[in-house]
Motif scaffolding. Structure first.
Motif, PDB file in Angstrom:
ATOM      1  N   THR A  71       0.803  -1.221   0.000  1.00 20.98           N
ATOM      2  CA  THR A  71       0.000   0.000   0.000  1.00 20.98           C
ATOM      3  C   THR A  71       0.836   1.271   0.000  1.00 20.98           C
ATOM      4  OG1 THR A  71      -1.976  -0.963   0.940  1.00 20.98           O
ATOM      5  CG2 THR A  71      -1.600   1.335   1.433  1.00 20.98           C
ATOM      6  N   ILE A  72       1.949   1.289   0.744  1.00 22.20           N
ATOM      7  CA  ILE A  72       2.691   2.552   0.777  1.00 22.20           C
ATOM      8  C   ILE A  72       3.310   2.857  -0.580  1.00 22.20           C
ATOM      9  CG2 ILE A  72       3.116   2.602   3.276  1.00 22.20           C
ATOM     10  CD1 ILE A  72       6.047   1.839   2.618  1.00 22.20           C
ATOM     11  N   THR A  73       3.666   1.816  -1.320  1.00 20.39           N
ATOM     12  CA  THR A  73       4.194   2.045  -2.667  1.00 20.39           C
ATOM     13  C   THR A  73       3.087   2.582  -3.577  1.00 20.39           C
ATOM     14  OG1 THR A  73       5.795   0.275  -2.329  1.00 20.39           O
ATOM     15  CG2 THR A  73       5.415   0.965  -4.606  1.00 20.39           C
ATOM     16  N   GLY A  74       1.928   1.983  -3.503  1.00 18.52           N
ATOM     17  CA  GLY A  74       0.798   2.431  -4.329  1.00 18.52           C
ATOM     18  C   GLY A  74       0.358   3.841  -3.978  1.00 18.52           C
ATOM     19  N   ARG A 116      -9.123  -1.403   1.725  1.00 17.36           N
ATOM     20  CA  ARG A 116      -9.447   0.014   1.541  1.00 17.36           C
ATOM     21  C   ARG A 116      -8.230   0.912   1.405  1.00 17.36           C
ATOM     22  NH1 ARG A 116     -13.419  -1.118   5.612  1.00 17.36           N
ATOM     23  NH2 ARG A 116     -11.849  -0.553   7.140  1.00 17.36           N
ATOM     24  N   GLY A 117      -7.010   0.361   1.627  1.00 19.56           N
ATOM     25  CA  GLY A 117      -5.811   1.193   1.699  1.00 19.56           C
ATOM     26  C   GLY A 117      -5.730   2.212   0.580  1.00 19.56           C
ATOM     27  N   ILE A 118      -5.988   1.781  -0.623  1.00 20.86           N
ATOM     28  CA  ILE A 118      -5.908   2.681  -1.767  1.00 20.86           C
ATOM     29  C   ILE A 118      -7.289   3.118  -2.228  1.00 20.86           C
ATOM     30  CG2 ILE A 118      -5.370   2.693  -4.252  1.00 20.86           C
ATOM     31  CD1 ILE A 118      -2.725   1.278  -3.498  1.00 20.86           C
ATOM     32  N   ARG A 119      -8.230   2.178  -2.273  1.00 16.71           N
ATOM     33  CA  ARG A 119      -9.471   2.498  -2.972  1.00 16.71           C
ATOM     34  C   ARG A 119     -10.294   3.588  -2.300  1.00 16.71           C
ATOM     35  NH1 ARG A 119     -14.310  -0.968  -1.612  1.00 16.71           N
ATOM     36  NH2 ARG A 119     -13.773  -2.150   0.241  1.00 16.71           N
ATOM     37  N   ASP A 192      -3.877  10.224 -18.854  1.00 20.82           N
ATOM     38  CA  ASP A 192      -2.594  10.938 -18.807  1.00 20.82           C
ATOM     39  C   ASP A 192      -1.656  10.426 -17.709  1.00 20.82           C
ATOM     40  OD1 ASP A 192      -3.412  12.603 -20.896  1.00 20.82           O
ATOM     41  OD2 ASP A 192      -4.494  13.910 -19.490  1.00 20.82           O
ATOM     42  N   TRP A 193      -2.081   9.396 -16.998  1.00 18.60           N
ATOM     43  CA  TRP A 193      -1.243   8.879 -15.915  1.00 18.60           C
ATOM     44  C   TRP A 193       0.072   8.316 -16.448  1.00 18.60           C
ATOM     45  CZ3 TRP A 193      -5.574   5.643 -13.073  1.00 18.60           C
ATOM     46  CH2 TRP A 193      -6.359   6.511 -12.300  1.00 18.60           C
ATOM     47  N   LYS A 194       1.139   8.639 -15.733  1.00 15.60           N
ATOM     48  CA  LYS A 194       2.457   8.099 -16.103  1.00 15.60           C
ATOM     49  C   LYS A 194       3.030   7.203 -15.012  1.00 15.60           C
ATOM     50  CE  LYS A 194       3.741  12.293 -16.416  1.00 15.60           C
ATOM     51  NZ  LYS A 194       4.191  13.676 -16.570  1.00 15.60           N
ATOM     52  N   VAL A 195       2.647   7.458 -13.779  1.00 14.78           N
ATOM     53  CA  VAL A 195       3.181   6.705 -12.632  1.00 14.78           C
ATOM     54  C   VAL A 195       2.144   5.694 -12.137  1.00 14.78           C
ATOM     55  CG1 VAL A 195       4.174   6.906 -10.322  1.00 14.78           C
ATOM     56  CG2 VAL A 195       4.578   8.725 -12.010  1.00 14.78           C
ATOM     57  N   ILE A 196       0.897   6.165 -12.048  1.00 15.71           N
ATOM     58  CA  ILE A 196      -0.186   5.237 -11.691  1.00 15.71           C
ATOM     59  C   ILE A 196      -0.342   4.256 -12.848  1.00 15.71           C
ATOM     60  CG2 ILE A 196      -2.647   5.004 -11.175  1.00 15.71           C
ATOM     61  CD1 ILE A 196      -2.592   7.910 -10.147  1.00 15.71           C
ATOM     62  N   GLY A 197      -0.476   2.989 -12.524  1.00 16.71           N
ATOM     63  CA  GLY A 197      -0.623   1.982 -13.563  1.00 16.71           C
ATOM     64  C   GLY A 197       0.686   1.307 -13.934  1.00 16.71           C
ATOM     65  N   GLN A 198       1.791   1.821 -13.389  1.00 10.17           N
ATOM     66  CA  GLN A 198       3.094   1.224 -13.712  1.00 10.17           C
ATOM     67  C   GLN A 198       3.472   0.132 -12.699  1.00 10.17           C
ATOM     68  OE1 GLN A 198       4.803   1.979 -16.537  1.00 10.17           O
ATOM     69  NE2 GLN A 198       2.920   3.127 -16.910  1.00 10.17           N
ATOM     70  N   PRO A 199       4.130  -0.921 -13.177  1.00  8.00           N
ATOM     71  CA  PRO A 199       4.524  -2.015 -12.267  1.00  8.00           C
ATOM     72  C   PRO A 199       5.809  -1.668 -11.507  1.00  8.00           C
ATOM     73  CG  PRO A 199       5.167  -2.552 -14.498  1.00  8.00           C
ATOM     74  CD  PRO A 199       4.464  -1.215 -14.586  1.00  8.00           C
ATOM     75  N   ILE A 200       5.743  -0.602 -10.741  1.00 10.18           N
ATOM     76  CA  ILE A 200       6.934  -0.115 -10.046  1.00 10.18           C
ATOM     77  C   ILE A 200       7.283  -1.059  -8.880  1.00 10.18           C
ATOM     78  CG2 ILE A 200       7.775   1.799  -8.590  1.00 10.18           C
ATOM     79  CD1 ILE A 200       6.075   3.666 -10.348  1.00 10.18           C
ATOM     80  N   LYS A 201       8.576  -1.209  -8.647  1.00 11.09           N
ATOM     81  CA  LYS A 201       9.016  -2.060  -7.521  1.00 11.09           C
ATOM     82  C   LYS A 201       8.672  -1.391  -6.196  1.00 11.09           C
ATOM     83  CE  LYS A 201      12.557  -5.073  -9.246  1.00 11.09           C
ATOM     84  NZ  LYS A 201      12.826  -4.692 -10.642  1.00 11.09           N
ATOM     85  N   GLN A 631       2.342  -5.241  -8.099  1.00  9.05           N
ATOM     86  CA  GLN A 631       1.962  -5.530  -6.713  1.00  9.05           C
ATOM     87  C   GLN A 631       0.597  -6.216  -6.648  1.00  9.05           C
ATOM     88  OE1 GLN A 631       4.447  -5.432  -4.869  1.00  9.05           O
ATOM     89  NE2 GLN A 631       5.625  -4.195  -6.301  1.00  9.05           N
ATOM     90  N   ILE A 632      -0.284  -5.892  -7.585  1.00  8.56           N
ATOM     91  CA  ILE A 632      -1.569  -6.599  -7.638  1.00  8.56           C
ATOM     92  C   ILE A 632      -1.313  -8.077  -7.926  1.00  8.56           C
ATOM     93  CG2 ILE A 632      -3.751  -6.846  -8.896  1.00  8.56           C
ATOM     94  CD1 ILE A 632      -3.656  -3.791  -9.382  1.00  8.56           C
ATOM     95  N   ASP A 633      -0.425  -8.325  -8.881  1.00 12.06           N
ATOM     96  CA  ASP A 633      -0.055  -9.692  -9.228  1.00 12.06           C
ATOM     97  C   ASP A 633       0.410 -10.451  -7.975  1.00 12.06           C
ATOM     98  OD1 ASP A 633       0.596 -11.648 -11.321  1.00 12.06           O
ATOM     99  OD2 ASP A 633       2.659 -11.313 -10.671  1.00 12.06           O
ATOM    100  N   ARG A 634       1.203  -9.805  -7.150  1.00  9.69           N
ATOM    101  CA  ARG A 634       1.709 -10.444  -5.931  1.00  9.69           C
ATOM    102  C   ARG A 634       0.597 -10.642  -4.900  1.00  9.69           C
ATOM    103  NH1 ARG A 634       5.542  -8.556  -8.750  1.00  9.69           N
ATOM    104  NH2 ARG A 634       7.736  -9.100  -8.486  1.00  9.69           N
TER     105      ARG A 634
END
Lengths: 731, 149
Positions: A71-74, A116-119, A192-201, A631-634
């Motif tokens: 969650t903190i990454t998201g 609920r952390g993100i949603r 227009d999102w560039k960071v949201i939606g990315q599989p960031i570590k 992270q969703i995958d995990r």
């Protein structure tokens, strides 16, 4: 901030989101401008979410807790998207709930449960990032005396387009903090999102692979002592008396204390000394009226509920009872789901320091505000005299949110040794005995068909425990005795809406509460409900000789998003084509926590039916928006470990009023050898629907998909969890 | 008193010889990367190396560890340089809550020492640690990546 905290920080601060407490808030009043709020290193706060240091480091504060779910990454991605800062320059911090309270709950909800952390916070944290960016750009424009419209911003650098002049965030943060907060805060269009939606570590991995992350059990404070505890193993029991004569003489032991009216703790120099001495304390418990309760007596009560006249209706249409009475064909089955313990790897713990005018607690918690409420109540001090320092969790799964029993105990012990920090750690055995258990539930399902084999009626009768009756009785009272949460995944619309359209439907609940305290266990009531409905859907389809997928499709035509995830997994596994030799498929789907999820399992079964190999699970999830697909995958793969462990291996049984299973030898959990290959399909549908969660929804679909595949392999229908009790194990 | 050699350093510890090695490491030597999960050698969160072998330190007495080389998670990286197992863990974004991961990494490091190119069957047999978050899919990927590194 007091001395202990600052010493603690010097010793332990190790990067992102560690032991929170770095937010000593100072105020300065610049002439003519609004108050600048400062972090304790003096850096200005743009708003509650964003602090920018002169070296361009962006400190993102977040109220939700990190317990492994990412969650903190998201949340950081959401802020960074709008803030337009450099991802490599962020760090994160937990505000304390006391600080939030003192600022009129500026960080809003701390609760990290219910997926609920993100949603439920995506909008205001994105606004926090956007507002900060607007102020930074305004400050730069002011410095250059140019309109904001002539400035662009990227990666923490503001550029005046025509002149090419640039300013970094760190250079204008001070001036920006003195500006008024913007009133209108437009957010980016998702396209227009560039960071949201990315599989960031994840941002918190390095500490975890080097052993440097400080968990609650690892905390060290100056002068700290350690405590081990034993509470009445019969829920509701009390301490009659205890004999500490042997324990008090043991090495390192400082004190043996009664805790509340139901527990005894030993305080010692080290935890091992405390635990060893506790083993030598003879405690005489008054078991109260519950010592005769057993799994058999509970099963009898649930069985009675299956046909009881009184039940709370959670979802209905038409007249199911009449339609069933007149049905050309009826199908009936009864399912069972047991009590289960969360068993996070890190046992419950909390560290408390109490003096007559202050009480502080350091705790891995899913809800800092719930922890604070527990500290206030247990200490008897005022809210202003109490605070909670959140520590990242070694797993939560619902045990560490609404329930703060270990916090109360730590404070009760600390009160008996004022001024001394006390770290209370439960043994695994205590953790298993004193759970807040997945509710026990039976379900009788009756389906009716007309002469043309159309499903015309369904009655689902749930019988078993209500979580809310025990934990949120006010909600149950508002609902005239009904627990609406029992119907997760079966409800009339909403985030847990039932997907099937059946002309005559009745889903009702005979509430049968036990003395075993129930709790919110990852997925909560979808675990049993998905098994009940999705296995029975297969039973219904098979009873009229129809394909299980086609049968569902007809009933889902009014719910295209349910249908879409189901179709996605069916297509990917190749439903309808013959599986490889010896392999068998099963399907399941559900809407849960506002997300749509489905699974297709591929299994093989030994000739005697006793050994199941789950080869792979295709999982589809539509969380409406997907912040970090990696992270969703995990979360999806991890949820199947939790869910399949529960399906095959886990039950907490009751004997003489106590939980029988006390450790992982009798309460097993999946190992790597048993792990299926998980292929996830993340298919966010976007649009204006509320965002869905990802930590919990998929947990429920693995079990029914596997049970359904097992029937295909063996012709035998498994209707009771855990499967080990049916002599079926996972290999 | 007991003399334990942990991560190449000799510690004179004021500890009862019947204390589990886990608690001497955590409470006397102050190395808290090694975790308590079950106390009965079921979960593997307390895995350390003793004489080069992976052991579950919750069921090893201090007196049986005297004179042996003990390595904990803190002893793997050399300064900022991670071992190839740790690096694979970072590259594959393995940990979730992370509480079991020190034990998992110690178990995997011992496996790779014994079998530098383990098969999936080797992994299944040797790695029996519990992870309640369910990181196994990434753990397997990371083991193979570390073996190739």
């Amino acid at each position: 901030m007091n001395e202990i905290v600052s010493i603690d920080r010097r010793k332990f601060i190790i990067g992102a989101a560690t032991v929170g407490s770095g937010l000593a808030i100072g105020f300065s009043l610049p002439e003519g401008g609004p108050t600048v709020v400062r972090a304790n290193d003096g850096s200005p706060e743009l708003n509650a979410w964003v602090v920018i240091r002169p070296d361009d480091t962006v400190v993102i504060r977040m109220a939700r807790s990190e317990m492994g779910q990412g969650t903190i990454t998201g949340l950081a991605q959401l802020v960074v998207e709008e803030l337009e800062c450099d991802w490599s320059k962020i760090t994160t911090e937990y505000p304390t709930p006391g600080q939030s309270l003192a600022r009129n709950r500026v960080w809003k909800d701390f609760s990290t449960g219910g997926s609920r952390g993100i949603r439920t916070s995506h909008e205001y944290v994105r606004q926090g990032g956007a507002a900060a960016r607007m102020m930074l750009v305004q400050a730069a424009a002011n410095q250059w005396s140019v309109p904001v419209s002539e400035c662009t911003v990227a990666k923490g650098v503001i550029t005046h387009t025509s002149s090419g002049r640039t300013l970094r965030f760190g250079q204008v943060a001070e001036a920006a903090a003195k500006l008024e907060q913007p009133k209108e805060i437009p957010l980016k269009d998702p396209k227009d999102w560039k960071v949201i939606g990315q599989p960031i570590k994840r941002i918190d991995t390095l500490e975890k692979v080097t052993g440097k992350q400080v968990y609650g059990t690892d905390l060290k404070l100056p002068g700290m002592l350690n405590a081990a505890i034993r509470e009445s193993p019969v829920f509701g029991g009390k301490v009659k008396s205890f004999d500490a004569s042997k324990a008090t003489g043991m090495k390192g032991v400082r004190k043996v204390v009664q805790v509340g009216d139901s527990a005894v703790a030993v305080v010692a120099d080290t935890w091992w000394q405390a635990k060893s001495a506790l083993d030598e304390v003879k405690i005489d418990f008054d078991d109260g009226g519950n010592a005769k309760v057993s799994s058999a007596s509970i099963a009898k009560m649930l069985e009675e509920g299956l046909s009881a006249d009184q039940a709370f209706v959670g979802n209905d249409n038409g007249d199911a009872k009449a339609a069933l009475a007149g049905a050309a064909k009826k199908v009936e089955a009864t399912y069972f789901y047991p009590f289960q313990n969360h068993a996070p790897m890190e046992p419950m713990n909390a560290t408390a320091r109490y003096t007559a005018d202050k009480c502080e607690v350091w705790v891995p918690t899913q809800d800092g505000e719930a922890s604070l409420a527990a500290v206030i109540s247990a200490s008897g001090l005022t809210a202003a005299q109490c605070d909670v320092h959140k520590i990242n969790l070694g797993g939560g799964f619902g045990r560490r949110g609404a329930f703060q029993d270990y916090v109360v105990q730590a404070v009760q012990i600390a009160k008996q040794m004022p001024g001394t920090p006390i770290k209370l750690i439960w043994t695994r055995e205590e953790d298993m005995r004193q759970g807040r258990f997945h509710p026990i539930m039976s379900c009788k399902l009756v389906g009716g068909f007309d002469a043309n084999n159309n499903l015309t009626a369904l009655h689902m009768r749930l019988s078993g425990q209500s979580i809310l009756a025990a934990v949120r009785p006010a909600i149950v009272q508002q609902n005239k005795g009904m627990d609406p949460l029992v119907f997760q995944g079966l409800a009339r619309g909403g985030e847990h809406g039932f997907g099937y359209t059946i002309p005559n439907l009745l889903i009702d609940h005979a509430m049968r509460n036990t003395h075993v305290p129930p709790g919110f266990w990852r997925g909560v009531n979808i675990n049993q409900n998905c098994i009940f409905i999705e296995c029975f859907m297969d039973e219904l389809a098979q009873s009229v000789g129809q394909d299980e997928l086609e049968f569902r499709r007809k009933l889902l035509d009014k719910h295209p998003k349910n249908l879409a995830v189901l179709n996605a997994v069916a297509e990917k596994i190749g439903w309808g084509k013959p599986p490889p030799q010896g392999r068998f498929y099963g399907l399941a789907h559900m809407k849960a926590f506002a997300a749509y999820v489905a699974a297709a399992a591929e299994i093989s079964v030994s000739a005697d039916g006793k050994k199941v190999k789950v080869h792979r699970i295709i999982a589809a999830t539509d969380p409406i928006y997907a912040v970090n697909p990696a992270q969703i995958d995990r979360q999806v793969a991890g949820s199947f470990v939790y869910g399949l462990s529960a399906l095959f291996q886990q039950a907490c049984t009751v004997k003489d009023g106590c939980i029988v299973e006390e450790n992982f030898d009798t309460y097993d959990s999946m190992r790597i050898a048993q792990m299926p290959k998980v292929e996830s399909i993340i298919m966010p549908s976007g649009g204006s629907d509320p965002w869905g969660g990802v930590g919990e929804p998929t947990i429920c679909v693995a079990a029914p998909a596997v049970i359904n595949a097992y029937f295909k392999a063996t012709g035998k229908r498994l209707r009771s969890v855990p499967l080990k009790d049916l002599d079926v194990s996972m290999v | 008193m007991a003399k334990l050699t942990i991560n190449g350093r000799v510690h004179d510890l004021d500890v009862d010889p019947q204390t589990p090695l886990l608690w001497a490491i955590r409470e006397q030597a102050g190395l808290t990367g090694t975790k308590y999960g079950c106390g009965i050698a079921q979960c593997g969160a307390c895995t350390v190396h003793m004489g080069g072998e992976a052991v579950r330190s919750c069921t090893v007495f201090v007196e049986d560890a005297v004179g042996k080389e003990i390595t904990t998670i803190e002893g793997l990286a050399q300064g900022a340089t991670l071992t190839k197992v740790q690096q694979a863990w970072v590259d594959h974004d393995v940990p979730q809550c992370g509480y079991c991961q020190a034990g998992m990494i110690m178990a995997v490091s011992a496996l790779l020492k014994a079998k530098p190119k383990p098969t999936d069957a080797d992994i299944d047999e040797a790695i029996t640690n519990i992870c309640r978050c369910g990181t196994f899919q990434q753990v397997r990927e990371a083991i193979h990546a570390a073996a190739k590194a």
